[in-house]
Design a protein around this motif. Structure first.
Motif, PDB file in Angstrom:
ATOM      1  N   ASP A 141       0.892  -1.321   0.041  1.00 21.00           N
ATOM      2  CA  ASP A 141      -0.160  -0.025  -0.139  1.00 21.00           C
ATOM      3  C   ASP A 141       0.786   1.162   0.062  1.00 21.00           C
ATOM      4  O   ASP A 141       0.577   2.398  -0.618  1.00 21.00           O
ATOM      5  CB  ASP A 141      -0.856   0.079   1.105  1.00 21.00           C
ATOM      6  N   ALA A 142       1.960   1.335   0.983  1.00 20.86           N
ATOM      7  CA  ALA A 142       2.772   2.504   1.088  1.00 20.86           C
ATOM      8  C   ALA A 142       3.518   2.584  -0.167  1.00 20.86           C
ATOM      9  O   ALA A 142       3.593   3.908  -0.625  1.00 20.86           O
ATOM     10  CB  ALA A 142       3.640   2.190   2.131  1.00 20.86           C
ATOM     11  N   ILE A 143       3.908   1.488  -0.976  1.00 17.34           N
ATOM     12  CA  ILE A 143       4.754   1.983  -2.216  1.00 17.34           C
ATOM     13  C   ILE A 143       3.748   2.334  -3.440  1.00 17.34           C
ATOM     14  O   ILE A 143       3.990   3.381  -3.946  1.00 17.34           O
ATOM     15  CB  ILE A 143       5.374   0.459  -2.697  1.00 17.34           C
ATOM     16  N   ALA A 144       2.477   1.607  -3.458  1.00 13.67           N
ATOM     17  CA  ALA A 144       1.644   2.302  -4.284  1.00 13.67           C
ATOM     18  C   ALA A 144       1.314   3.567  -3.947  1.00 13.67           C
ATOM     19  O   ALA A 144       1.131   4.192  -5.182  1.00 13.67           O
ATOM     20  CB  ALA A 144       0.171   1.307  -4.278  1.00 13.67           C
ATOM     21  N   GLN A 145       1.130   3.885  -2.849  1.00 12.75           N
ATOM     22  CA  GLN A 145       0.899   5.344  -2.501  1.00 12.75           C
ATOM     23  C   GLN A 145       1.948   6.352  -3.083  1.00 12.75           C
ATOM     24  O   GLN A 145       1.671   7.409  -3.490  1.00 12.75           O
ATOM     25  CB  GLN A 145       0.780   5.496  -0.777  1.00 12.75           C
ATOM     26  N   ARG A 146       3.223   5.953  -2.715  1.00 16.88           N
ATOM     27  CA  ARG A 146       4.104   6.756  -3.459  1.00 16.88           C
ATOM     28  C   ARG A 146       4.359   6.790  -4.972  1.00 16.88           C
ATOM     29  O   ARG A 146       4.766   7.813  -5.128  1.00 16.88           O
ATOM     30  CB  ARG A 146       5.733   6.098  -2.791  1.00 16.88           C
ATOM     31  N   LEU A 147       4.111   5.782  -5.636  1.00 11.62           N
ATOM     32  CA  LEU A 147       3.972   5.605  -7.085  1.00 11.62           C
ATOM     33  C   LEU A 147       2.856   6.128  -7.375  1.00 11.62           C
ATOM     34  O   LEU A 147       2.976   6.231  -9.025  1.00 11.62           O
ATOM     35  CB  LEU A 147       4.456   4.290  -7.378  1.00 11.62           C
ATOM     36  N   LYS A 148       1.788   6.362  -7.019  1.00 11.52           N
ATOM     37  CA  LYS A 148       0.615   6.741  -7.677  1.00 11.52           C
ATOM     38  C   LYS A 148       0.594   8.271  -8.315  1.00 11.52           C
ATOM     39  O   LYS A 148       1.388   8.993  -7.924  1.00 11.52           O
ATOM     40  CB  LYS A 148      -0.615   6.678  -6.877  1.00 11.52           C
ATOM     41  N   PRO A 149      -0.030   8.294  -9.405  1.00 10.18           N
ATOM     42  CA  PRO A 149       0.183   9.539 -10.198  1.00 10.18           C
ATOM     43  C   PRO A 149      -0.572  10.721  -9.181  1.00 10.18           C
ATOM     44  O   PRO A 149      -0.996  10.524  -8.317  1.00 10.18           O
ATOM     45  CB  PRO A 149      -1.039   9.625 -11.237  1.00 10.18           C
ATOM     46  N   VAL A 150       0.022  12.006  -9.358  1.00  9.95           N
ATOM     47  CA  VAL A 150      -0.357  13.279  -8.480  1.00  9.95           C
ATOM     48  C   VAL A 150      -1.601  13.700  -8.578  1.00  9.95           C
ATOM     49  O   VAL A 150      -2.221  13.678  -7.488  1.00  9.95           O
ATOM     50  CB  VAL A 150       0.700  14.186  -8.710  1.00  9.95           C
ATOM     51  N   GLY A 151      -2.188  13.684  -9.678  1.00 13.25           N
ATOM     52  CA  GLY A 151      -3.409  14.105  -9.887  1.00 13.25           C
ATOM     53  C   GLY A 151      -4.345  13.012  -9.799  1.00 13.25           C
ATOM     54  O   GLY A 151      -4.398  12.262 -10.790  1.00 13.25           O
ATOM     55  N   GLU A 152      -5.401  13.015  -8.809  1.00 10.64           N
ATOM     56  CA  GLU A 152      -6.446  12.182  -8.725  1.00 10.64           C
ATOM     57  C   GLU A 152      -7.608  12.846  -8.414  1.00 10.64           C
ATOM     58  O   GLU A 152      -7.583  13.228  -7.310  1.00 10.64           O
ATOM     59  CB  GLU A 152      -5.858  10.886  -7.894  1.00 10.64           C
ATOM     60  N   VAL A 153      -8.797  12.606  -9.046  1.00 13.53           N
ATOM     61  CA  VAL A 153     -10.121  13.299  -8.530  1.00 13.53           C
ATOM     62  C   VAL A 153     -10.782  12.422  -7.578  1.00 13.53           C
ATOM     63  O   VAL A 153     -10.613  10.961  -7.942  1.00 13.53           O
ATOM     64  CB  VAL A 153     -10.875  13.863  -9.706  1.00 13.53           C
TER      65      VAL A 153
END
Ligand code: HEC
Length: 175
Positions: free
Chosen positions: A57-69
Motif C-alpha cells: 500500500d505504501a509503495i503504491a501510495q508513493r508511486l501513484k500519479p499526483v493528480g487524482e480526482v
C-alpha cells in the motif's frame, strides 16, 4: 601547480621500477576508493522489508500519479468515479443511458457520500433495513421519490428500466 607536480615527480621517481609502481598505484587507488565509496553508500541503506514504508500500500501510495480526482466517500466511490469517467460523457449527452450510467452520473451524486441523508452505496448497515423492504419498494422509492430523495434522482427523462437497473446495482454493491 604543474611545475610543483613535475618537480615532485622528478624528485621521487628515480628508477623505471618506481615509475611502474606509481602508475599501478595511480590506477588501483582510485578504483579502490570508488569501490569503498560504493560500499559505504549502499551498505548504509538498510532496507527493512517489514517496515511500514515497504508495504504494498505504501509503495503504491508513493508511486501513484499526483493528480487524482476523488470525491468524499470511500474507495468504492473512487472506483465508481473512475468508471464514470468513461461512462459520463455519453450519458450526459443523451440524457439517458444504461442503468450503470444513471447510477454513476445521477444516483452517486448523493449516494456516494450520503448527501441529504441518502444511504451510502456500500454501507451495508444503512442498506440492510431498506433492502428488507423488498426490491419493489425500493424501485418505487427510486422512481417516485421518497422524502429528500427526488423522483428518479432528478433524472426524470430516464426510463423506469434504467432506474430499476441503477437500484439493482446500488443494492448489489450494498449487500
Ligand atoms: C438528491 C440526492 C439523491 C439522488 C440524486 C438520489 N438519491 Fe436515492 N436517496 C436520497 C435520499 C436522501 C434517500 C433517503 C430517503 C429516505 O429514506 O428518507 C434516498 C434513498 C434511496 C433509496 C432507498 C429508498 C427506500 O425506500 O428505502 C433508493 C433505492 C435510492 N435512493 C435509489 C436511488 C437511485 C436509483 C438514484 C439514481 C437514479 C438515486 N437514489 C438518486 C437521495 C438521493
Amino acid at each position: 601547480m604543474t611545475e610543483v607536480h613535475s618537480e615532485e615527480h622528478s624528485s621521487l621517481i628515480k628508477t623505471p621500477k618506481q615509475l611502474v609502481v606509481v602508475m599501478l598505484l595511480s590506477f588501483i587507488v582510485p578504483v579502490a576508493a570508488i569501490l569503498l565509496l560504493v560500499k559505504l553508500i549502499t551498505g548504509d541503506m538498510h532496507i527493512d522489508p517489514n517496515s511500514s514504508a515497504m508495504t504494498e500500500d505504501a509503495i503504491a501510495q508513493r508511486l501513484k500519479p499526483v493528480g487524482e480526482v476523488r470525491m468524499v466517500g470511500d474507495a468504492q466511490s473512487a472506483a465508481t468515479i473512475e468508471a464514470a469517467g468513461t461512462a459520463a460523457p455519453e450519458a450526459a449527452a443523451s440524457g439517458a443511458g444504461t442503468g450503470e450510467q444513471v447510477f454513476n452520473t445521477v444516483c452517486q451524486a448523493c449516494h456516494a457520500a450520503g448527501v441529504a441523508g441518502a444511504p451510502k452505496t456500500g454501507d451495508t448497515a444503512a442498506w440492510q433495513p431498506r433492502i428488507a423492504q423488498g426490491i419493489e419498494v425500493l424501485y418505487a422509492s427510486a422512481i417516485n421519490g421518497k422524502n429528500l430523495m427526488p423522483a428518479k434522482g432528478g433524472a426524470t427523462g430516464s426510463p423506469d428500466a434504467d432506474i430499476k437497473a441503477a437500484v439493482d446495482l446500488m443494492v448489489a454493491k450494498s449487500k
